[in-house]
Structure formats: C-alpha cells, structure tokens
Design a protein around this motif. Structure first.
Motif, PDB file in Angstrom:
ATOM      1  N   TYR A   1       0.861  -1.176   0.000  1.00  0.00           N
ATOM      2  CA  TYR A   1       0.000   0.000   0.000  1.00  0.00           C
ATOM      3  C   TYR A   1       0.899   1.228   0.000  1.00  0.00           C
ATOM      4  O   TYR A   1       1.679   1.416   0.945  1.00  0.00           O
ATOM      5  CB  TYR A   1      -0.907   0.039   1.231  1.00  0.00           C
ATOM      6  N   ALA A   2       0.817   2.030  -1.037  1.00  0.00           N
ATOM      7  CA  ALA A   2       1.613   3.258  -1.143  1.00  0.00           C
ATOM      8  C   ALA A   2       3.105   2.978  -0.910  1.00  0.00           C
ATOM      9  O   ALA A   2       3.765   3.674  -0.146  1.00  0.00           O
ATOM     10  CB  ALA A   2       1.092   4.322  -0.176  1.00  0.00           C
ATOM     11  N   PHE A   3       3.617   1.929  -1.564  1.00  0.00           N
ATOM     12  CA  PHE A   3       5.032   1.531  -1.506  1.00  0.00           C
ATOM     13  C   PHE A   3       5.481   1.063  -0.130  1.00  0.00           C
ATOM     14  O   PHE A   3       6.667   1.077   0.187  1.00  0.00           O
ATOM     15  CB  PHE A   3       5.968   2.639  -1.981  1.00  0.00           C
ATOM     16  N   ALA A   4       4.552   0.637   0.714  1.00  0.00           N
ATOM     17  CA  ALA A   4       4.902   0.196   2.070  1.00  0.00           C
ATOM     18  C   ALA A   4       3.976  -0.952   2.475  1.00  0.00           C
ATOM     19  O   ALA A   4       3.060  -1.315   1.749  1.00  0.00           O
ATOM     20  CB  ALA A   4       4.758   1.363   3.051  1.00  0.00           C
ATOM     21  N   ILE A   5       4.247  -1.500   3.661  1.00  0.00           N
ATOM     22  CA  ILE A   5       3.357  -2.535   4.173  1.00  0.00           C
ATOM     23  C   ILE A   5       2.108  -1.865   4.728  1.00  0.00           C
ATOM     24  O   ILE A   5       2.147  -0.703   5.133  1.00  0.00           O
ATOM     25  CB  ILE A   5       4.044  -3.419   5.246  1.00  0.00           C
ATOM     26  N   PRO A   6       0.978  -2.574   4.762  1.00  0.00           N
ATOM     27  CA  PRO A   6      -0.245  -1.996   5.302  1.00  0.00           C
ATOM     28  C   PRO A   6      -0.080  -1.566   6.758  1.00  0.00           C
ATOM     29  O   PRO A   6       0.642  -2.199   7.535  1.00  0.00           O
ATOM     30  CB  PRO A   6      -1.253  -3.142   5.196  1.00  0.00           C
ATOM     31  N   GLY A   7      -0.793  -0.513   7.135  1.00  0.00           N
ATOM     32  CA  GLY A   7      -0.713   0.026   8.490  1.00  0.00           C
ATOM     33  C   GLY A   7      -1.067  -0.983   9.564  1.00  0.00           C
ATOM     34  O   GLY A   7      -0.449  -1.000  10.633  1.00  0.00           O
ATOM     35  N   VAL A   8      -2.034  -1.855   9.283  1.00  0.00           N
ATOM     36  CA  VAL A   8      -2.449  -2.842  10.283  1.00  0.00           C
ATOM     37  C   VAL A   8      -1.307  -3.806  10.611  1.00  0.00           C
ATOM     38  O   VAL A   8      -1.142  -4.209  11.765  1.00  0.00           O
ATOM     39  CB  VAL A   8      -3.727  -3.587   9.820  1.00  0.00           C
ATOM     40  N   LEU A   9      -0.499  -4.141   9.622  1.00  0.00           N
ATOM     41  CA  LEU A   9       0.657  -5.023   9.850  1.00  0.00           C
ATOM     42  C   LEU A   9       1.762  -4.284  10.593  1.00  0.00           C
ATOM     43  O   LEU A   9       2.338  -4.809  11.549  1.00  0.00           O
ATOM     44  CB  LEU A   9       1.166  -5.575   8.519  1.00  0.00           C
ATOM     45  N   LYS A  10       2.032  -3.060  10.196  1.00  0.00           N
ATOM     46  CA  LYS A  10       3.044  -2.265  10.886  1.00  0.00           C
ATOM     47  C   LYS A  10       2.650  -2.066  12.347  1.00  0.00           C
ATOM     48  O   LYS A  10       3.481  -2.174  13.257  1.00  0.00           O
ATOM     49  CB  LYS A  10       3.213  -0.911  10.183  1.00  0.00           C
ATOM     50  N   ASN A  11       1.366  -1.810  12.590  1.00  0.00           N
ATOM     51  CA  ASN A  11       0.872  -1.644  13.954  1.00  0.00           C
ATOM     52  C   ASN A  11       1.120  -2.898  14.787  1.00  0.00           C
ATOM     53  O   ASN A  11       1.605  -2.818  15.916  1.00  0.00           O
ATOM     54  CB  ASN A  11      -0.625  -1.316  13.927  1.00  0.00           C
ATOM     55  N   ALA A  12       0.794  -4.059  14.213  1.00  0.00           N
ATOM     56  CA  ALA A  12       0.988  -5.324  14.948  1.00  0.00           C
ATOM     57  C   ALA A  12       2.465  -5.535  15.276  1.00  0.00           C
ATOM     58  O   ALA A  12       2.801  -6.008  16.371  1.00  0.00           O
ATOM     59  CB  ALA A  12       0.456  -6.488  14.122  1.00  0.00           C
ATOM     60  N   LEU A  13       3.331  -5.164  14.356  1.00  0.00           N
ATOM     61  CA  LEU A  13       4.769  -5.334  14.599  1.00  0.00           C
ATOM     62  C   LEU A  13       5.296  -4.305  15.597  1.00  0.00           C
ATOM     63  O   LEU A  13       6.207  -4.602  16.371  1.00  0.00           O
ATOM     64  CB  LEU A  13       5.538  -5.282  13.279  1.00  0.00           C
ATOM     65  N   ASP A  14       4.715  -3.116  15.612  1.00  0.00           N
ATOM     66  CA  ASP A  14       5.118  -2.103  16.606  1.00  0.00           C
ATOM     67  C   ASP A  14       4.914  -2.629  18.026  1.00  0.00           C
ATOM     68  O   ASP A  14       5.702  -2.316  18.925  1.00  0.00           O
ATOM     69  CB  ASP A  14       4.321  -0.810  16.421  1.00  0.00           C
ATOM     70  N   TRP A  15       3.879  -3.435  18.236  1.00  0.00           N
ATOM     71  CA  TRP A  15       3.590  -3.967  19.570  1.00  0.00           C
ATOM     72  C   TRP A  15       4.639  -4.966  20.054  1.00  0.00           C
ATOM     73  O   TRP A  15       4.675  -5.293  21.239  1.00  0.00           O
ATOM     74  CB  TRP A  15       2.216  -4.625  19.610  1.00  0.00           C
TER      75      TRP A  15
END
Length: 179
Positions: A78-92
């Motif tokens: 999504y927009a040259f990056a991973i989806p926000g929901v995945l990034k959020n899960a990894l931030d945790w």
C-alpha cells in the motif's frame, strides 16, 4: 514444526491470505501452518499501553508469535509500504522481542507487475530491526498474483507453486538450523 501464517491484508478475497492458504495446502507434513486471526483485532499502538500488562489482544498476539517455531508473512503493498495494520501489529512487539532470532518467511504479492517489491524492501528493513532469522531463499515476490492464485488458495500457475514450495522448504531448513 509450527508456522504462524500472518496476512497483512484485511480484505475479503485477499490474494495474500489466499497464498497463505495455498502454503498450508502444499506444505509437507512436517510443517503445521496455522493462519493467525486478522490483525485488526490488535489496538493501535500506544507506548502508554505497552506496560507489564498490555491489552488482551496484544498478549494473545505475542503468545501466538512466541509459541510458533517460525512465522510466514504475506503482505500486499500500500503506497510503496506494508499496510498500516501489519506495521501496527509489529510495533507492539518491538519492546517484547517475540521475533528475536525467530525464523521468518516473507511473501509479498500484488496484482501489479512490481510484485510489491517496494513493500518488500521496507518490510525486510523492519524485520532486520526486529532481528529475525531470514535469508533470500525464504523471501518471495509475486507479481500479477490475481492471475496466479484464486481467493480459496488454489494456485493456477506452475511456477508460482514451485516458488512457494521452495520458500516453504527453505523456511523449514531455517527452523531446523535454529534447533
């Protein structure tokens, strides 16, 4: 060997989720591939909530990662990056380190000709920060995925099936090396 399969997409009929279903179907008997629940169950990351007792869904997410012998991610771009929901899960899990030294396989797929290569590049940097165990043989980019796998995880392209089998075999080898 237990492999937690995590889709970066929430979309019904997601090609990336379908690829994980395909992986589950074609994996040899030594790999038990379990699809993780959709990531929208995990609350937005907030350092104030990342305490000794984080939200219940975060506890569950961390436990799922910890109990797996390896993780297989499949994500769109999504927009040259991973989806926000995945990034959020990894931030945790940055502070709790469930992926530290964990064998990881990575699939990025898109209907475009780029095969989500920009997202893959960003994802690999993130996985490096999380200090996972990954190698090039466990990384797969699939362009024009909508012509290669259907929504139920049936692979319609012989080369894609071969590449997915190879990715799974290399992930299995990485798990065995990790001991």
């Amino acid at each position: 060997m237990k492999v937690l399969a995590v889709s970066g997409s929430l979309r019904k009929g997601s090609s990336n989720t379908a690829l994980l279903l395909a992986a589950k179907r074609i994996a040899d008997d030594s790999l038990q591939i379990i699809l993780a629940d959709p990531l929208d169950r995990i609350p937005h990351f907030n350092p104030d909530l990342d305490t000794d007792i984080p939200p219940e869904e975060v506890i569950k997410w961390r436990r799922e990662l910890k109990e797996a012998d390896a993780i297989l991610f499949s994500s769109p771009e999504y927009a040259f990056a991973i989806p926000g929901v995945l990034k959020n899960a990894l931030d945790w899990i940055v502070s709790s380190a469930e992926l530290y030294g964990k064998p990881v396989g990575l699939i990025n797929a898109s209907p475009g000709y780029g095969g989500a290569s920009k997202a893959q590049e960003a994802f690999l940097q993130l996985l490096n920060v999380l200090t996972v165990k990954i190698n090039d043989d466990c990384v797969l980019s699939i362009p024009s995925v909508n012509k290669k796998v259907d929504a139920e995880g049936n692979i319609m392209d012989e080369q894609t099936e071969k590449e997915l089998r190879n990715c799974l075999e290399n992930l299995k080898n990485l798990i065995q090396e990790s001991g």
